[in-house]
Design an enzyme around this catalytic site. Sequence first.
Site, PDB file in Angstrom:
ATOM      1  N   GLY A  16       6.951   6.922   6.528  1.00  0.00           N
ATOM      2  CA  GLY A  16       7.583   5.915   7.621  1.00  0.00           C
ATOM      3  C   GLY A  16       8.737   6.862   7.598  1.00  0.00           C
ATOM      4  O   GLY A  16      10.278   6.691   8.145  1.00  0.00           O
ATOM      5  N   ARG A  44       1.690 -13.662  -8.629  1.00  0.00           N
ATOM      6  CA  ARG A  44       2.895 -12.775  -9.113  1.00  0.00           C
ATOM      7  C   ARG A  44       3.600 -11.879  -7.173  1.00  0.00           C
ATOM      8  O   ARG A  44       2.919 -12.430  -6.279  1.00  0.00           O
ATOM      9  CB  ARG A  44       2.203 -11.422  -9.095  1.00  0.00           C
ATOM     10  CG  ARG A  44       1.822 -10.886 -10.689  1.00  0.00           C
ATOM     11  CD  ARG A  44       0.459  -9.887 -10.978  1.00  0.00           C
ATOM     12  NE  ARG A  44       0.134  -9.679 -12.491  1.00  0.00           N
ATOM     13  CZ  ARG A  44      -0.962  -9.539 -13.170  1.00  0.00           C
ATOM     14  NH1 ARG A  44      -1.646  -8.387 -12.133  1.00  0.00           N
ATOM     15  NH2 ARG A  44      -0.401  -9.312 -14.141  1.00  0.00           N
ATOM     16  N   ASP A  89       5.116   7.991  11.961  1.00  0.00           N
ATOM     17  CA  ASP A  89       6.038   7.585  11.531  1.00  0.00           C
ATOM     18  C   ASP A  89       6.146   6.920  12.984  1.00  0.00           C
ATOM     19  O   ASP A  89       7.620   5.502  13.197  1.00  0.00           O
ATOM     20  CB  ASP A  89       7.432   7.819  11.180  1.00  0.00           C
ATOM     21  CG  ASP A  89       6.384   9.036  10.029  1.00  0.00           C
ATOM     22  OD1 ASP A  89       6.145   8.502   8.456  1.00  0.00           O
ATOM     23  OD2 ASP A  89       7.611  10.064   9.744  1.00  0.00           O
ATOM     24  N   GLU A  98       9.738   3.519   2.421  1.00  0.00           N
ATOM     25  CA  GLU A  98      10.215   4.716   1.433  1.00  0.00           C
ATOM     26  C   GLU A  98      11.578   4.935   1.892  1.00  0.00           C
ATOM     27  O   GLU A  98      12.302   5.585   1.209  1.00  0.00           O
ATOM     28  CB  GLU A  98       9.070   6.012   1.627  1.00  0.00           C
ATOM     29  CG  GLU A  98       8.896   6.931   3.032  1.00  0.00           C
ATOM     30  CD  GLU A  98       8.413   8.092   3.134  1.00  0.00           C
ATOM     31  OE1 GLU A  98       7.923   8.027   1.872  1.00  0.00           O
ATOM     32  OE2 GLU A  98       8.055   8.666   3.810  1.00  0.00           O
ATOM     33  N   ARG A 140      -2.864   7.932   5.972  1.00  0.00           N
ATOM     34  CA  ARG A 140      -2.966   8.883   6.942  1.00  0.00           C
ATOM     35  C   ARG A 140      -4.156   9.147   6.941  1.00  0.00           C
ATOM     36  O   ARG A 140      -4.716  10.034   7.983  1.00  0.00           O
ATOM     37  CB  ARG A 140      -2.074  10.396   6.121  1.00  0.00           C
ATOM     38  CG  ARG A 140      -0.817  10.110   6.526  1.00  0.00           C
ATOM     39  CD  ARG A 140       0.302  11.320   7.079  1.00  0.00           C
ATOM     40  NE  ARG A 140       0.028  13.078   6.053  1.00  0.00           N
ATOM     41  CZ  ARG A 140       0.748  13.347   6.135  1.00  0.00           C
ATOM     42  NH1 ARG A 140       1.235  13.498   5.646  1.00  0.00           N
ATOM     43  NH2 ARG A 140       0.141  14.876   5.330  1.00  0.00           N
ATOM     44  N   GLY A 158       4.769  16.597  15.073  1.00  0.00           N
ATOM     45  CA  GLY A 158       5.678  15.760  14.891  1.00  0.00           C
ATOM     46  C   GLY A 158       7.202  16.258  15.555  1.00  0.00           C
ATOM     47  O   GLY A 158       7.144  17.132  15.974  1.00  0.00           O
ATOM     48  N   HIS A 204      -0.903   8.646   0.833  1.00  0.00           N
ATOM     49  CA  HIS A 204      -1.451   9.186   2.565  1.00  0.00           C
ATOM     50  C   HIS A 204      -2.654   8.130   2.789  1.00  0.00           C
ATOM     51  O   HIS A 204      -4.027   9.049   3.178  1.00  0.00           O
ATOM     52  CB  HIS A 204      -1.897  10.536   1.342  1.00  0.00           C
ATOM     53  CG  HIS A 204      -1.144  12.108   1.397  1.00  0.00           C
ATOM     54  ND1 HIS A 204      -0.242  11.871   0.416  1.00  0.00           N
ATOM     55  CD2 HIS A 204      -0.235  12.234   2.285  1.00  0.00           C
ATOM     56  CE1 HIS A 204       1.154  12.309   0.461  1.00  0.00           C
ATOM     57  NE2 HIS A 204       0.749  12.954   1.828  1.00  0.00           N
ATOM     58  N   GLY A 243       9.714  17.628  12.853  1.00  0.00           N
ATOM     59  CA  GLY A 243       9.343  19.083  12.945  1.00  0.00           C
ATOM     60  C   GLY A 243       9.609  20.132  14.185  1.00  0.00           C
ATOM     61  O   GLY A 243       9.698  21.547  14.290  1.00  0.00           O
ATOM     62  N   GLY A 273       2.788  17.360   8.656  1.00  0.00           N
ATOM     63  CA  GLY A 273       1.598  16.324   8.059  1.00  0.00           C
ATOM     64  C   GLY A 273       1.099  15.896   9.148  1.00  0.00           C
ATOM     65  O   GLY A 273       0.979  15.427  10.727  1.00  0.00           O
TER      66      GLY A 273
END
Length: 358
Positions: A184, A176, A141, A236, A285, A116, A282, A118, A13
């Site tokens: 993350g 509210r 992240d 998330e 990002r 990152g 996104h 991976g 990403g």
Amino acid sequence: MPSPRIGILTAGGDCAGLNAVIRGIVTAANSRGMEVAGFAEGYEGLLNPQTARILSVDETRGIESEGGTIIGSTNKGRFQLRRGPDGAGSLPDSLVRATRTALDQQRAGALVVMGGDGSLRTALHLTRAGLRVIGVPKTIDNDLESTDMTFGFDTAVSRVADAVQNLRTTAESHRRVIVLEVMGRHTGWLALHGAVAGGADATLIPEIPFDSDLLTRFVKESERRGQRSCIIVVAEGARAKAGRQIRKQTASGENRLGGIGGYVESIVARTGRETRCASLGHLQRGGPPTAFDRVLGQQFGVRAVELCADGMFGRMVSYRFGSVTDVALADAVNRRRSVSPDSQILRHAKALGLFLGE
Ligand code: F6P
């Protein structure tokens, strides 16, 4: 280094700051008489080496302030490591051979991978197969071991902080509670830093499963204290004590993290307060990097070229104690850096009065 040419690619990403790293690499390499070939669309570009192109100093001038990556990226392509029965990842020999061929065709003596966890795991695998690879840590992240900071994180934190502040004015108008879901993955660095920077009231992170009763009590108490609005930043990957992480199926059939914001909204709504949920997605990002990420990205690029020139392969550029340095790729990947109970930011967030779900 046998060849005065470096191959580069951006994998996984994207995030703000990739172009700053590219700019740093191209400028530093050219000043040492080396050329830079950019493989297109991440690792996938190694399978189409004819699409690689030489990047010039002129072409990259000024891109440090632009979001995205001028050479494209692919998230989860064919180079994603396949987990074997023992949990270890492996890459088919055919892809290692293809990488070797692509570097030979481009006459590149080294490959710099910006990615990152991976993507850097794949880089480590290629290193172990005998290829000359350098890693540059990229992710919003900030969950990579052996570097205090990845580039892209600072920009994403700014986006979260801005969103919290913008939500505050509308929440104040309407008395509210607004829940903001942020990215993350499995760590809460982004949510925590964004919540502190934006002045949120609460943040829920994966490392601290939250107690729903305490959450509703916190919201009621904030109202009792006279607060008109309440902003809750939820990562998330967060989950309730008794629950699991919430995932959603994408249109392409992928099972991704997402939806915890709506769940938290439904819990908070039990208090009777008018509650809304927003998901930043996104927007975290995209767009221009912060000044910090522009500087860090370019410095990372310069260091990557130094490592290539010195023949120090199998290393990852890193940021430690305020300086750019390098570490063994093997020490950085496969080990997620999570928010630990003694993390300074966690202690300070508590001291600043943020509710953390427990
Ligand atoms: O790892 C970076 C990240 O932005 C995560 O925070 C998020 O879960 C994921 O990537 C989103 O990926 P995609 O762009 O494939 O939806």
